[in-house]
Design a protein around this motif. Sequence first.
Motif, PDB file in Angstrom:
ATOM      1  N   UNK A  16       0.427  -0.770   0.218  1.00 50.72           N
ATOM      2  CA  UNK A  16       0.536  -0.095  -0.207  1.00 50.72           C
ATOM      3  C   UNK A  16       0.711   1.338   0.021  1.00 50.72           C
ATOM      4  N   UNK A  17       0.680   2.209  -1.016  1.00 49.28           N
ATOM      5  CA  UNK A  17       1.691   3.439  -1.025  1.00 49.28           C
ATOM      6  C   UNK A  17       2.650   2.927  -1.379  1.00 49.28           C
ATOM      7  N   UNK A  18       3.239   2.385  -1.636  1.00 52.91           N
ATOM      8  CA  UNK A  18       4.482   1.927  -1.754  1.00 52.91           C
ATOM      9  C   UNK A  18       5.272   0.962  -0.343  1.00 52.91           C
ATOM     10  N   UNK A  19       4.531   0.773   0.127  1.00 50.45           N
ATOM     11  CA  UNK A  19       4.805  -0.062   1.540  1.00 50.45           C
ATOM     12  C   UNK A  19       4.356  -0.972   1.473  1.00 50.45           C
ATOM     13  N   UNK A  20       5.091  -2.219   1.988  1.00 51.60           N
ATOM     14  CA  UNK A  20       4.982  -3.817   2.299  1.00 51.60           C
ATOM     15  C   UNK A  20       4.321  -3.772   3.342  1.00 51.60           C
ATOM     16  N   UNK A  21       2.804  -4.402   3.239  1.00 52.15           N
ATOM     17  CA  UNK A  21       2.280  -4.572   4.772  1.00 52.15           C
ATOM     18  C   UNK A  21       2.420  -5.564   5.462  1.00 52.15           C
ATOM     19  N   UNK A  22       2.950  -6.773   4.405  1.00 55.74           N
ATOM     20  CA  UNK A  22       2.995  -8.060   4.793  1.00 55.74           C
ATOM     21  C   UNK A  22       2.201  -9.037   3.986  1.00 55.74           C
TER      22      UNK A  22
END
Length: 87
Positions: A25-31
């Motif tokens: 999400x938004x360039x970030x890895x959440x899981x």
Amino acid sequence: MTYILPDGKVIDGTRREFIDRHVFYDGHYLGVELLTAMMEDYSTPRPMTEAERVPFLTEYFNLSGWMPVPPTVIPQPTVTLTPIVLP
């Protein structure tokens, strides 16, 4: 699916598989979401039942080091007094 190797060893765990769903999400890895599946008819995955999923995940996470491996219980002989009567 069961595979028999040339030396006679049988491999029977090849039907179990993970389907990994990675979430960004938004360039970030959440899981990651681990979906478990069982192969049917050599090519069709189906969701695992609860009875199939629990031992698979337990084995996987124990071997990966995420969970401690439970110690193997060593059976102890039970002493039972049984009278022997001969006729």
